[in-house]
Design an enzyme around this catalytic site. Sequence first.
Site, PDB file in Angstrom:
ATOM      1  N   ASP A 138       0.280 -12.153   6.648  1.00  0.00           N
ATOM      2  CA  ASP A 138      -1.148 -12.062   6.338  1.00  0.00           C
ATOM      3  C   ASP A 138      -1.942 -12.781   7.432  1.00  0.00           C
ATOM      4  O   ASP A 138      -1.758 -13.986   7.649  1.00  0.00           O
ATOM      5  CB  ASP A 138      -1.396 -12.706   4.965  1.00  0.00           C
ATOM      6  CG  ASP A 138      -2.821 -12.484   4.484  1.00  0.00           C
ATOM      7  OD1 ASP A 138      -3.687 -12.101   5.300  1.00  0.00           O
ATOM      8  OD2 ASP A 138      -3.069 -12.696   3.281  1.00  0.00           O
ATOM      9  N   ASP A 190       0.113  -0.176  13.827  1.00  0.00           N
ATOM     10  CA  ASP A 190       0.569   1.040  14.507  1.00  0.00           C
ATOM     11  C   ASP A 190       0.860   0.786  15.978  1.00  0.00           C
ATOM     12  O   ASP A 190       1.553   1.561  16.628  1.00  0.00           O
ATOM     13  CB  ASP A 190      -0.487   2.143  14.353  1.00  0.00           C
ATOM     14  CG  ASP A 190      -1.866   1.644  14.751  1.00  0.00           C
ATOM     15  OD1 ASP A 190      -2.124   1.493  15.949  1.00  0.00           O
ATOM     16  OD2 ASP A 190      -2.699   1.387  13.845  1.00  0.00           O
ATOM     17  N   ASP A 243      -8.312  -5.175  13.771  1.00  0.00           N
ATOM     18  CA  ASP A 243      -7.997  -3.745  13.656  1.00  0.00           C
ATOM     19  C   ASP A 243      -7.413  -3.524  12.260  1.00  0.00           C
ATOM     20  O   ASP A 243      -6.219  -3.306  12.090  1.00  0.00           O
ATOM     21  CB  ASP A 243      -6.973  -3.398  14.746  1.00  0.00           C
ATOM     22  CG  ASP A 243      -6.662  -1.921  14.788  1.00  0.00           C
ATOM     23  OD1 ASP A 243      -7.242  -1.147  14.016  1.00  0.00           O
ATOM     24  OD2 ASP A 243      -5.794  -1.543  15.600  1.00  0.00           O
ATOM     25  N   SER A 244      -8.289  -3.594  11.277  1.00  0.00           N
ATOM     26  CA  SER A 244      -7.814  -3.665   9.891  1.00  0.00           C
ATOM     27  C   SER A 244      -8.074  -2.372   9.137  1.00  0.00           C
ATOM     28  O   SER A 244      -8.790  -1.486   9.607  1.00  0.00           O
ATOM     29  CB  SER A 244      -8.553  -4.791   9.172  1.00  0.00           C
ATOM     30  OG  SER A 244      -9.894  -4.411   9.020  1.00  0.00           O
ATOM     31  N   THR A 245      -7.503  -2.310   7.943  1.00  0.00           N
ATOM     32  CA  THR A 245      -7.839  -1.229   7.020  1.00  0.00           C
ATOM     33  C   THR A 245      -9.234  -1.476   6.452  1.00  0.00           C
ATOM     34  O   THR A 245      -9.876  -2.483   6.765  1.00  0.00           O
ATOM     35  CB  THR A 245      -6.792  -1.177   5.883  1.00  0.00           C
ATOM     36  OG1 THR A 245      -6.435  -2.508   5.541  1.00  0.00           O
ATOM     37  CG2 THR A 245      -5.545  -0.465   6.300  1.00  0.00           C
ATOM     38  N   ASP A 246      -9.695  -0.581   5.587  1.00  0.00           N
ATOM     39  CA  ASP A 246     -11.039  -0.712   5.016  1.00  0.00           C
ATOM     40  C   ASP A 246     -11.150  -2.010   4.203  1.00  0.00           C
ATOM     41  O   ASP A 246     -10.130  -2.539   3.741  1.00  0.00           O
ATOM     42  CB  ASP A 246     -11.344   0.498   4.111  1.00  0.00           C
ATOM     43  CG  ASP A 246     -11.311   1.801   4.905  1.00  0.00           C
ATOM     44  OD1 ASP A 246     -11.432   1.727   6.137  1.00  0.00           O
ATOM     45  OD2 ASP A 246     -11.135   2.866   4.293  1.00  0.00           O
ATOM     46  N   GLN A 252       0.826  -1.205   0.000  1.00  0.00           N
ATOM     47  CA  GLN A 252       0.000   0.000   0.000  1.00  0.00           C
ATOM     48  C   GLN A 252       0.866   1.264   0.000  1.00  0.00           C
ATOM     49  O   GLN A 252       2.067   1.190   0.235  1.00  0.00           O
ATOM     50  CB  GLN A 252      -0.921  -0.012   1.232  1.00  0.00           C
ATOM     51  CG  GLN A 252      -0.186  -0.300   2.539  1.00  0.00           C
ATOM     52  CD  GLN A 252      -1.043  -0.980   3.597  1.00  0.00           C
ATOM     53  OE1 GLN A 252      -2.260  -0.966   3.533  1.00  0.00           O
ATOM     54  NE2 GLN A 252      -0.398  -1.577   4.595  1.00  0.00           N
ATOM     55  N   HIS A 299      -8.628   3.171  19.966  1.00  0.00           N
ATOM     56  CA  HIS A 299      -7.877   2.028  20.501  1.00  0.00           C
ATOM     57  C   HIS A 299      -8.407   1.561  21.860  1.00  0.00           C
ATOM     58  O   HIS A 299      -8.417   0.368  22.150  1.00  0.00           O
ATOM     59  CB  HIS A 299      -6.378   2.364  20.581  1.00  0.00           C
ATOM     60  CG  HIS A 299      -5.762   2.508  19.226  1.00  0.00           C
ATOM     61  ND1 HIS A 299      -5.054   3.611  18.821  1.00  0.00           N
ATOM     62  CD2 HIS A 299      -5.786   1.677  18.152  1.00  0.00           C
ATOM     63  CE1 HIS A 299      -4.654   3.451  17.574  1.00  0.00           C
ATOM     64  NE2 HIS A 299      -5.097   2.300  17.146  1.00  0.00           N
TER      65      HIS A 299
HETATM   66  N1  SAM Z   1      -8.436   1.006  12.440  1.00  0.00           N
HETATM   67  C1  SAM Z   1      -7.651   1.651  11.552  1.00  0.00           C
HETATM   68  C2  SAM Z   1      -8.547   2.287  10.507  1.00  0.00           C
HETATM   69  O1  SAM Z   1      -9.725   1.942  10.409  1.00  0.00           O
HETATM   70  O2  SAM Z   1      -8.098   3.169   9.828  1.00  0.00           O
HETATM   71  C3  SAM Z   1      -6.688   0.664  11.024  1.00  0.00           C
HETATM   72  C4  SAM Z   1      -5.342   0.786  11.646  1.00  0.00           C
HETATM   73  S1  SAM Z   1      -4.161  -0.457  11.301  1.00  0.00           S
HETATM   74  C5  SAM Z   1      -2.814   0.538  10.772  1.00  0.00           C
HETATM   75  C6  SAM Z   1      -4.684  -1.340   9.857  1.00  0.00           C
HETATM   76  C7  SAM Z   1      -3.680  -2.392   9.435  1.00  0.00           C
HETATM   77  O3  SAM Z   1      -4.328  -3.530   8.889  1.00  0.00           O
HETATM   78  C8  SAM Z   1      -2.686  -1.928   8.364  1.00  0.00           C
HETATM   79  O4  SAM Z   1      -1.424  -1.741   8.935  1.00  0.00           O
HETATM   80  C9  SAM Z   1      -2.687  -3.065   7.320  1.00  0.00           C
HETATM   81  O5  SAM Z   1      -1.388  -3.384   6.868  1.00  0.00           O
HETATM   82  C10 SAM Z   1      -3.325  -4.183   8.125  1.00  0.00           C
HETATM   83  N2  SAM Z   1      -3.932  -5.265   7.316  1.00  0.00           N
HETATM   84  C11 SAM Z   1      -4.813  -5.148   6.301  1.00  0.00           C
HETATM   85  N3  SAM Z   1      -5.099  -6.375   5.791  1.00  0.00           N
HETATM   86  C12 SAM Z   1      -4.401  -7.286   6.528  1.00  0.00           C
HETATM   87  C13 SAM Z   1      -4.283  -8.701   6.509  1.00  0.00           C
HETATM   88  N4  SAM Z   1      -4.941  -9.448   5.609  1.00  0.00           N
HETATM   89  N5  SAM Z   1      -3.466  -9.289   7.425  1.00  0.00           N
HETATM   90  C14 SAM Z   1      -2.803  -8.539   8.348  1.00  0.00           C
HETATM   91  N6  SAM Z   1      -2.876  -7.200   8.410  1.00  0.00           N
HETATM   92  C15 SAM Z   1      -3.657  -6.572   7.517  1.00  0.00           C
END
Ligand code: SAM
Length: 281
Positions: free
Chosen positions: A145, A94, A163-166, A39, A70
């Site tokens: 992953d 983070d 706690d993932s991205t969108d 990303q 958090h």
């Molecule tokens: N809650 C925050 C938001 O909604 O903006 C998210 C914060 S955290 C930085 C999100 C993390 O999810 C990212 O660092 C991303 O790399 C991770 N992520 C996304 N898909 C993933 C997966 N399949 N396995 C592990 N981590 C993942």
Amino acid sequence: MEVRPKRLNEMWLFEEQTHNMKLGLRITQVLRNIKTQYQDLLVVDTPEYGKVMVLDGAIQVTERDEFCYHEMMAHLALCSHPNPERVLIVGGGDGGTLREVLRHDSVKEAFLVDIDQEVIRAARDFFPTLSCAMDDPRARVLPMDALKFIEDNRESFDVVIVDSTDPVEFAAGLFEAPFYANVHRSLKEDGFIVCQTESPFSDPHVVAGAIQDLRKVFPVVKLAVGFMPTYPTGFWTYGIGTKGLDPAEVRRPAPEGTRYYSHEIHRAAFVLPPFLKSMIG
Ligand code: SAM
């Protein structure tokens, strides 16, 4: 996402929160701007919210308001589970959720599994108040992953926090029933799953879809709400599934010194306005 001069000597970050709405923050410094294997990663300093981490154009954390999110991600489950000892954080690179999880003395081991090593590195470099718990002897930080990590797991966790991205690209599977089924299998008898489930104003289909998919797998599913100023619309939701326990019930003390979470907030978070009740059916 745009980083562009507005007036001479002014830079602004604009996050497109929906196709018709943007959040703008004035930037004083760009601290990192790279393309990782997964990303686009941007870290900027802003007068309004302090340092901000942005992934693929979406704000992930700001120094000023991260505690709102958090604390809810961690303490809704950890203050309701009777004795949380082993916790898995999916994403969360983070470190903010890990920091809150490790404030509970009952926790003996907490795994943080984030796919992107560069997010973890940026957190260590620029966000010491978030990444501070990564060196705690109870923390296991794994860059991989989480979909793969969870596939091989069996009944070993008390709480799993997503706690993932969108829900796009490599994160999309983290919002779907097959992943929830693997989490269910990875949880002990009193297990809890907590997922950030976006905003009912900007992403109603995500809120409704995640709750529907959680219900396919977990016998008890509830939605909690909270404020999160820099996330789209500021009105955020947390989907929680358990193997039987009511997550709205508080069973353990809150860590001292929380700034958003309290037992009163916990109970209130599960009281939903009628429009949200009907959205999740
Ligand atoms: N809650 C925050 C938001 O909604 O903006 C998210 C914060 S955290 C930085 C999100 C993390 O999810 C990212 O660092 C991303 O790399 C991770 N992520 C996304 N898909 C993933 C997966 N399949 N396995 C592990 N981590 C993942």
